[in-house]
Design a protein around this motif. Structure first.
Motif, PDB file in Angstrom:
ATOM      1  N   ALA A 129     -49.193 111.917 -18.758  1.00  0.00           N
ATOM      2  CA  ALA A 129     -50.179 112.560 -18.030  1.00  0.00           C
ATOM      3  C   ALA A 129     -49.979 113.671 -17.001  1.00  0.00           C
ATOM      4  O   ALA A 129     -50.519 114.773 -16.825  1.00  0.00           O
ATOM      5  CB  ALA A 129     -51.366 111.652 -17.834  1.00  0.00           C
ATOM      6  N   ARG A 130     -48.979 113.394 -16.292  1.00  0.00           N
ATOM      7  CA  ARG A 130     -48.676 114.018 -15.229  1.00  0.00           C
ATOM      8  C   ARG A 130     -47.826 115.243 -15.401  1.00  0.00           C
ATOM      9  O   ARG A 130     -48.195 116.243 -14.996  1.00  0.00           O
ATOM     10  CB  ARG A 130     -47.465 113.126 -14.151  1.00  0.00           C
ATOM     11  CG  ARG A 130     -48.148 112.046 -13.413  1.00  0.00           C
ATOM     12  CD  ARG A 130     -47.350 111.298 -12.325  1.00  0.00           C
ATOM     13  NE  ARG A 130     -47.896 110.169 -11.936  1.00  0.00           N
ATOM     14  CZ  ARG A 130     -48.555 110.453 -10.657  1.00  0.00           C
ATOM     15  NH1 ARG A 130     -48.831 111.661  -9.916  1.00  0.00           N
ATOM     16  NH2 ARG A 130     -49.245 109.391 -10.125  1.00  0.00           N
ATOM     17  N   ALA A 131     -47.138 114.984 -16.607  1.00  0.00           N
ATOM     18  CA  ALA A 131     -46.405 116.173 -17.031  1.00  0.00           C
ATOM     19  C   ALA A 131     -47.148 117.184 -17.868  1.00  0.00           C
ATOM     20  O   ALA A 131     -47.105 118.476 -17.583  1.00  0.00           O
ATOM     21  CB  ALA A 131     -45.355 115.700 -18.326  1.00  0.00           C
ATOM     22  N   ALA A 132     -48.210 116.704 -18.331  1.00  0.00           N
ATOM     23  CA  ALA A 132     -49.449 117.420 -18.949  1.00  0.00           C
ATOM     24  C   ALA A 132     -49.986 118.352 -17.961  1.00  0.00           C
ATOM     25  O   ALA A 132     -50.318 119.577 -18.396  1.00  0.00           O
ATOM     26  CB  ALA A 132     -50.361 116.856 -19.674  1.00  0.00           C
ATOM     27  N   ALA A 133     -50.359 117.746 -16.952  1.00  0.00           N
ATOM     28  CA  ALA A 133     -51.080 118.727 -15.824  1.00  0.00           C
ATOM     29  C   ALA A 133     -50.259 119.642 -14.985  1.00  0.00           C
ATOM     30  O   ALA A 133     -50.416 120.808 -14.666  1.00  0.00           O
ATOM     31  CB  ALA A 133     -51.528 117.709 -14.681  1.00  0.00           C
ATOM     32  N   ARG A 134     -48.884 119.459 -15.367  1.00  0.00           N
ATOM     33  CA  ARG A 134     -48.050 120.634 -14.642  1.00  0.00           C
ATOM     34  C   ARG A 134     -47.659 121.803 -15.727  1.00  0.00           C
ATOM     35  O   ARG A 134     -46.636 122.534 -15.655  1.00  0.00           O
ATOM     36  CB  ARG A 134     -46.869 119.972 -14.428  1.00  0.00           C
ATOM     37  CG  ARG A 134     -46.826 118.794 -13.129  1.00  0.00           C
ATOM     38  CD  ARG A 134     -45.687 117.990 -12.892  1.00  0.00           C
ATOM     39  NE  ARG A 134     -45.962 117.090 -11.886  1.00  0.00           N
ATOM     40  CZ  ARG A 134     -45.505 115.893 -11.848  1.00  0.00           C
ATOM     41  NH1 ARG A 134     -44.223 115.712 -12.410  1.00  0.00           N
ATOM     42  NH2 ARG A 134     -45.593 114.957 -10.819  1.00  0.00           N
ATOM     43  N   GLU A 135     -48.203 121.706 -17.178  1.00  0.00           N
ATOM     44  CA  GLU A 135     -48.162 122.686 -18.203  1.00  0.00           C
ATOM     45  C   GLU A 135     -46.577 122.965 -18.213  1.00  0.00           C
ATOM     46  O   GLU A 135     -46.098 124.177 -17.860  1.00  0.00           O
ATOM     47  CB  GLU A 135     -48.760 123.936 -17.671  1.00  0.00           C
ATOM     48  CG  GLU A 135     -50.289 123.626 -17.600  1.00  0.00           C
ATOM     49  CD  GLU A 135     -51.122 124.611 -17.530  1.00  0.00           C
ATOM     50  OE1 GLU A 135     -50.444 125.999 -17.480  1.00  0.00           O
ATOM     51  OE2 GLU A 135     -52.283 124.726 -17.502  1.00  0.00           O
ATOM     52  N   ALA A 215     -53.657 116.234 -24.053  1.00  0.00           N
ATOM     53  CA  ALA A 215     -53.980 116.694 -22.596  1.00  0.00           C
ATOM     54  C   ALA A 215     -53.076 117.783 -21.959  1.00  0.00           C
ATOM     55  O   ALA A 215     -53.382 118.714 -21.185  1.00  0.00           O
ATOM     56  CB  ALA A 215     -53.567 115.556 -21.701  1.00  0.00           C
ATOM     57  N   PHE A 216     -52.024 118.234 -22.975  1.00  0.00           N
ATOM     58  CA  PHE A 216     -51.175 119.318 -22.736  1.00  0.00           C
ATOM     59  C   PHE A 216     -51.873 120.489 -23.247  1.00  0.00           C
ATOM     60  O   PHE A 216     -52.566 120.378 -24.407  1.00  0.00           O
ATOM     61  CB  PHE A 216     -49.845 119.160 -23.663  1.00  0.00           C
ATOM     62  CG  PHE A 216     -48.821 118.088 -23.057  1.00  0.00           C
ATOM     63  CD1 PHE A 216     -47.878 118.543 -22.236  1.00  0.00           C
ATOM     64  CD2 PHE A 216     -49.015 116.949 -23.069  1.00  0.00           C
ATOM     65  CE1 PHE A 216     -46.933 117.546 -21.597  1.00  0.00           C
ATOM     66  CE2 PHE A 216     -48.043 115.754 -22.441  1.00  0.00           C
ATOM     67  CZ  PHE A 216     -47.054 116.595 -21.847  1.00  0.00           C
ATOM     68  N   PRO A 217     -51.672 121.690 -22.668  1.00  0.00           N
ATOM     69  CA  PRO A 217     -52.165 123.192 -23.213  1.00  0.00           C
ATOM     70  C   PRO A 217     -51.827 123.107 -24.673  1.00  0.00           C
ATOM     71  O   PRO A 217     -50.580 122.651 -25.261  1.00  0.00           O
ATOM     72  CB  PRO A 217     -51.507 123.909 -22.365  1.00  0.00           C
ATOM     73  CG  PRO A 217     -51.134 123.072 -21.165  1.00  0.00           C
ATOM     74  CD  PRO A 217     -50.864 121.867 -21.494  1.00  0.00           C
ATOM     75  N   ALA A 218     -52.554 123.758 -25.615  1.00  0.00           N
ATOM     76  CA  ALA A 218     -52.631 123.765 -27.031  1.00  0.00           C
ATOM     77  C   ALA A 218     -51.293 124.648 -27.364  1.00  0.00           C
ATOM     78  O   ALA A 218     -50.784 124.261 -28.202  1.00  0.00           O
ATOM     79  CB  ALA A 218     -53.806 124.397 -27.430  1.00  0.00           C
ATOM     80  N   ALA A 219     -50.884 125.781 -26.398  1.00  0.00           N
ATOM     81  CA  ALA A 219     -49.829 126.547 -26.524  1.00  0.00           C
ATOM     82  C   ALA A 219     -48.576 125.730 -26.407  1.00  0.00           C
ATOM     83  O   ALA A 219     -47.561 126.411 -26.765  1.00  0.00           O
ATOM     84  CB  ALA A 219     -49.979 127.810 -25.664  1.00  0.00           C
TER      85      ALA A 219
END
Length: 325
Positions: A129-135, A215-219
């Protein structure tokens, strides 16, 4: 007593005492060595590095080959340009019996495992989750452990089956043995659930992993490799995650092999790591790798290895998400 006989008796007593001391030391050797090993390789409690986007997870606690795989992959990725603060590793402290069986291998791995976090579902989920928020530029997740078609025991006690939230046990799962009940014991998991723990913090399931990846950006390119029995059971859920590609070691109804004391890695893990090393030129090339070609080569080699051992084929699965509409 004759002096000579006295000297012989004294010598015998000394010999018996020496043998007794040696036996005592041998008897204490395994527990003491195990305790020292645990003190030498404490779990990391440091915050997740800001740039972490490579997650290497060794979930099983009964053999050393899972830990060997993440150590080998971390070394490979570093050689290809991934920086240390871009990689997070996770492992499960072995049981005493596991340490006894694979003691030499665990000792060889000790220095490499010292900076790893516990292979605990809640910790891995939080870090994702933390990694996802950092894109991040891409996500690479490798999990190697035991996989289960269900966490329910063969003879399910009625009270367990009828308990609230018992459905969380009847699903595919990967064992992360640094968690409650070593990540797979239903009674401990249910007790933790009753104490207020979230389901996604207890069971590494297809639904939990899918939610974490969404939770990660789709791209964001997402590469997921699951080395475990029944890991193909994750494929239907992961098909809805945009930008995902990867591999599962066995079809939903099959087991993978090499999860025993002795081998340095599992059959899948050893072949996959070698094929990845041959194809990967630089870390940034991971998302652009021809994963279908790697899968085809992997599948062929695993089939040959399993045929030579006369075991039921594991039938690895290619993971790929559906294109966005």
């Amino acid at each position: 007593m004759h002096p000579a006989r006295g000297r012989i008796a004294t010598s015998l007593l000394r010999a018996v005492a020496t043998i007794g001391l040696a036996l005592a030391l041998v008897g204490c050797g395994v527990p003491l060595a195990y305790t020292r090993f645990g003190e030498t390789v404490p779990y990391s409690t440091a915050p997740l590095p800001e740039r972490a986007h490579v997650f290497l997870v060794a979930g099983g606690s009964d053999v050393a080959n899972f830990a060997q795989e993440i150590v080998a992959q971390r070394e490979l990725l570093r050689e290809r340009g991934v920086q240390p603060d871009e990689i997070a590793c996770y492992w499960a402290m072995p049981t005493r019996e596991a340490f006894r069986r694979d003691r030499a291998q665990y000792r060889r791995l000790a220095a490499e495992l010292a900076g790893c976090y516990p292979a605990n579902t809640a910790i891995v989920r939080e870090h994702l989750a933390r990694a996802a928020a950092r894109e991040p530029p891409f996500l690479y997740l490798y999990v190697t452990t035991h996989g289960l078609a269900s966490l329910l025991p063969p003879d399910v006690p009625k009270d367990l089956l009828e308990a609230p939230d018992a459905e969380m046990l009847d699903q595919y799962a990967l064992q992360l043995a640094a968690g409650p009940g070593r990540g797979a014991h239903p009674a401990f998991l249910m007790a933790a659930r009753r104490a207020g723990a979230a389901v996604d913090d207890l069971v590494f399931s297809p639904a939990m992993l899918t939610r974490a990846l969404l939770a990660f950006p789709a791209a964001t390119p997402k590469i997921v490799v699951l080395q475990a029995c029944h890991a193909g059971g994750f494929a239907p859920a992961l098909a809805g995650v945009p930008g995902l590609v990867g591999l599962a070691a066995a079809r939903h109804d099959r087991t993978s092999f090499g999860c025993d004391p002795g081998p340095d890695m599992t059959i899948f893990g050893a072949i996959y790591t070698r094929l990845l090393a041959a194809r990967l030129t630089a870390a940034l090339a991971l998302p652009a790798l021809d994963w279908r070609a790697l899968y085809d080569a992997l599948q062929a080699e695993i089939a040959a290895a399993e045929a030579s051992q006369a075991v039921t084929p594991s039938l690895p699965v290619f993971l790929e998400s559906r294109p966005e509409p």
